[in-house]
Design an enzyme around this catalytic site. Structure first.
Site, PDB file in Angstrom:
ATOM      1  N   GLY A   1       0.869  -1.175   0.000  1.00  5.84           N
ATOM      2  CA  GLY A   1       0.000   0.000   0.000  1.00  5.84           C
ATOM      3  C   GLY A   1       0.897   1.213   0.000  1.00  5.84           C
ATOM      4  N   GLU A   2       0.772   2.022   1.001  1.00  8.05           N
ATOM      5  CA  GLU A   2       1.585   3.228   1.109  1.00  8.05           C
ATOM      6  C   GLU A   2       2.137   3.290   2.537  1.00  8.05           C
ATOM      7  OE1 GLU A   2       2.883   5.440  -1.009  1.00  8.05           O
ATOM      8  OE2 GLU A   2       3.778   6.084   0.873  1.00  8.05           O
ATOM      9  N   SER A   3       3.454   3.118   2.628  1.00  3.87           N
ATOM     10  CA  SER A   3       4.052   2.994   3.961  1.00  3.87           C
ATOM     11  C   SER A   3       3.890   4.254   4.796  1.00  3.87           C
ATOM     12  CB  SER A   3       5.531   2.634   3.829  1.00  3.87           C
ATOM     13  OG  SER A   3       6.225   3.623   3.091  1.00  3.87           O
TER      14      SER A   3
ATOM     15  N   CYS B   1       6.074  -5.373   0.182  1.00  7.28           N
ATOM     16  CA  CYS B   1       6.159  -4.032  -0.401  1.00  7.28           C
ATOM     17  C   CYS B   1       6.140  -2.953   0.694  1.00  7.28           C
ATOM     18  CB  CYS B   1       5.067  -3.865  -1.457  1.00  7.28           C
ATOM     19  SG  CYS B   1       5.539  -2.699  -2.735  1.00  7.28           S
TER      20      CYS B   1
ATOM     21  N   ARG C   1      12.793   3.263  -0.539  1.00 10.93           N
ATOM     22  CA  ARG C   1      11.425   3.351  -1.083  1.00 10.93           C
ATOM     23  C   ARG C   1      11.473   3.730  -2.558  1.00 10.93           C
ATOM     24  NH1 ARG C   1       8.474   7.683   0.972  1.00 10.93           N
ATOM     25  NH2 ARG C   1       6.625   6.711   0.086  1.00 10.93           N
TER      26      ARG C   1
ATOM     27  N   ILE D   1       5.201  -3.199  -7.712  1.00  6.26           N
ATOM     28  CA  ILE D   1       4.356  -2.016  -7.906  1.00  6.26           C
ATOM     29  C   ILE D   1       4.925  -0.880  -7.059  1.00  6.26           C
ATOM     30  CG2 ILE D   1       2.011  -1.087  -7.763  1.00  6.26           C
ATOM     31  CD1 ILE D   1       1.035  -4.065  -7.761  1.00  6.26           C
ATOM     32  N   ARG D   2       5.658  -0.008  -7.711  1.00  6.45           N
ATOM     33  CA  ARG D   2       6.363   1.054  -6.981  1.00  6.45           C
ATOM     34  C   ARG D   2       7.078   0.492  -5.756  1.00  6.45           C
ATOM     35  NH1 ARG D   2       5.632   6.191  -7.727  1.00  6.45           N
ATOM     36  NH2 ARG D   2       5.488   6.732  -5.537  1.00  6.45           N
TER      37      ARG D   2
ATOM     38  N   HIS E   1       4.610  -8.257  -4.633  1.00  2.00           N
ATOM     39  CA  HIS E   1       3.269  -8.636  -4.176  1.00  2.00           C
ATOM     40  C   HIS E   1       2.965 -10.085  -4.547  1.00  2.00           C
ATOM     41  CE1 HIS E   1       1.698  -4.589  -3.086  1.00  2.00           C
ATOM     42  NE2 HIS E   1       2.633  -4.196  -3.928  1.00  2.00           N
TER      43      HIS E   1
ATOM     44  N   GLU F   1       0.820 -11.893  -3.286  1.00  2.33           N
ATOM     45  CA  GLU F   1      -0.620 -12.137  -3.093  1.00  2.33           C
ATOM     46  C   GLU F   1      -1.450 -11.839  -4.340  1.00  2.33           C
ATOM     47  OE1 GLU F   1       1.124  -9.707  -1.911  1.00  2.33           O
ATOM     48  OE2 GLU F   1       0.033  -7.823  -2.180  1.00  2.33           O
TER      49      GLU F   1
HETATM   50  N1  GLN Z   1       5.745   3.050  -2.730  1.00  2.00           N
HETATM   51  C1  GLN Z   1       5.007   2.517  -1.623  1.00  2.00           C
HETATM   52  C2  GLN Z   1       5.547   3.015  -0.305  1.00  2.00           C
HETATM   53  O1  GLN Z   1       6.523   3.686  -0.242  1.00  2.00           O
HETATM   54  C3  GLN Z   1       5.005   1.010  -1.621  1.00  2.00           C
HETATM   55  C4  GLN Z   1       4.256   0.492  -2.808  1.00  2.00           C
HETATM   56  C5  GLN Z   1       3.491  -0.773  -2.554  1.00  2.00           C
HETATM   57  O2  GLN Z   1       3.321  -1.211  -1.421  1.00  2.00           O
HETATM   58  N2  GLN Z   1       2.993  -1.331  -3.612  1.00  2.00           N
HETATM   59  O3  GLN Z   1       4.975   2.691   0.722  1.00  2.00           O
END
Ligand code: GLN
Length: 208
Positions: A53-55, A85, A114, A143-144, A180, A182
């Site tokens: 997700g987004e840390s 991630c 990151r 994914i990013r 990921h 999952e």
């Molecule tokens: N770029 C996101 C972060 O810094 C991580 C991306 C992800 O979990 N798919 O949290």
């Protein structure tokens, strides 16, 4: 705590991110899954998955919900944790390119950068060799994603990209991956996590 059931009860940290995908994989593997948003829910589980997700958001919300310290305590008490991630970022002892004030739970003796992949390749899939999971390669969706820039003495590398960059590590009961599993039907990381939950490698640990 002696298990009196054959179904391990595990949590998915459900503050933000792809909670449902992890929940589904764990349920398919036979686990009893609790969404963890509060300390009371954390205390009901024998293991925790921290989703992607987004840390920065997961960090903020975990502090707001009073979960940061309980999760740090659980990690110190060797509760099995799988981070994917953003979840890997949350497990890293040290971060590069974090936002100002961003904190992690820590536990993995690694430095994680990151958003480590350039813009053109923010998202991609790769086949990875992960000897610890057996001979067939892991189909990994990035994914990013972050990369593990350095692996300290306490942690072990599980997988690298062809260029040598480290994208999966483990350390005791903790596992962190840049991608990921999952969402590509890869269940072996979750299975390894559940194996840890079922047979903790703790030596002389007691629940107080
Ligand atoms: N770029 C996101 C972060 O810094 C991580 C991306 C992800 O979990 N798919 O949290």
């Amino acid at each position: 705590m002696a298990g009196n059931t054959t179904r391990p009860r595990v949590g998915v940290l459900a503050l933000q991110g792809d909670v449902r995908e992890h929940e589904r994989v764990l349920q398919d593997l036979g686990a009893d899954v609790v969404r963890v948003r509060r300390p009371e829910e954390l205390s009901q589980v024998a293991g925790l998955v921290i989703p992607g997700g987004e840390s920065t958001v997961i960090d903020k919300l975990s502090r707001m919900f009073g979960l940061q310290q309980p999760i740090r305590d659980a990690i110190r008490d060797e509760m099995p944790v799988l981070g994917t991630c953003a979840g890997l970022i949350m497990l890293a002892d040290s971060l590069v390119d974090a936002i100002v004030g961003q904190e992690s739970f820590g536990g993995l003796d690694v430095v994680v950068r990151r958003n480590a992949f350039g813009r053109q390749v923010e998202s991609f899939e790769a086949e990875l060799d992960v000897p610890a999971l057996g001979a067939s390669p892991v189909r990994a969706a990035f994914i990013r994603g972050p990369v593990i820039e350095s692996v300290g003495a306490e942690a072990t590398t599980l997988a690298t990209l062809d260029d040598g960059r480290v994208v999966a590590v483990e350390q005791g009961a903790l596992m962190g991956v840049s991608f990921h599993p999952e969402i590509t039907g890869e269940t072996r990381f979750h299975r390894r996590f559940l194996d840890r939950v079922a047979a903790p490698a703790r030596v002389g640990a007691s629940h107080g």
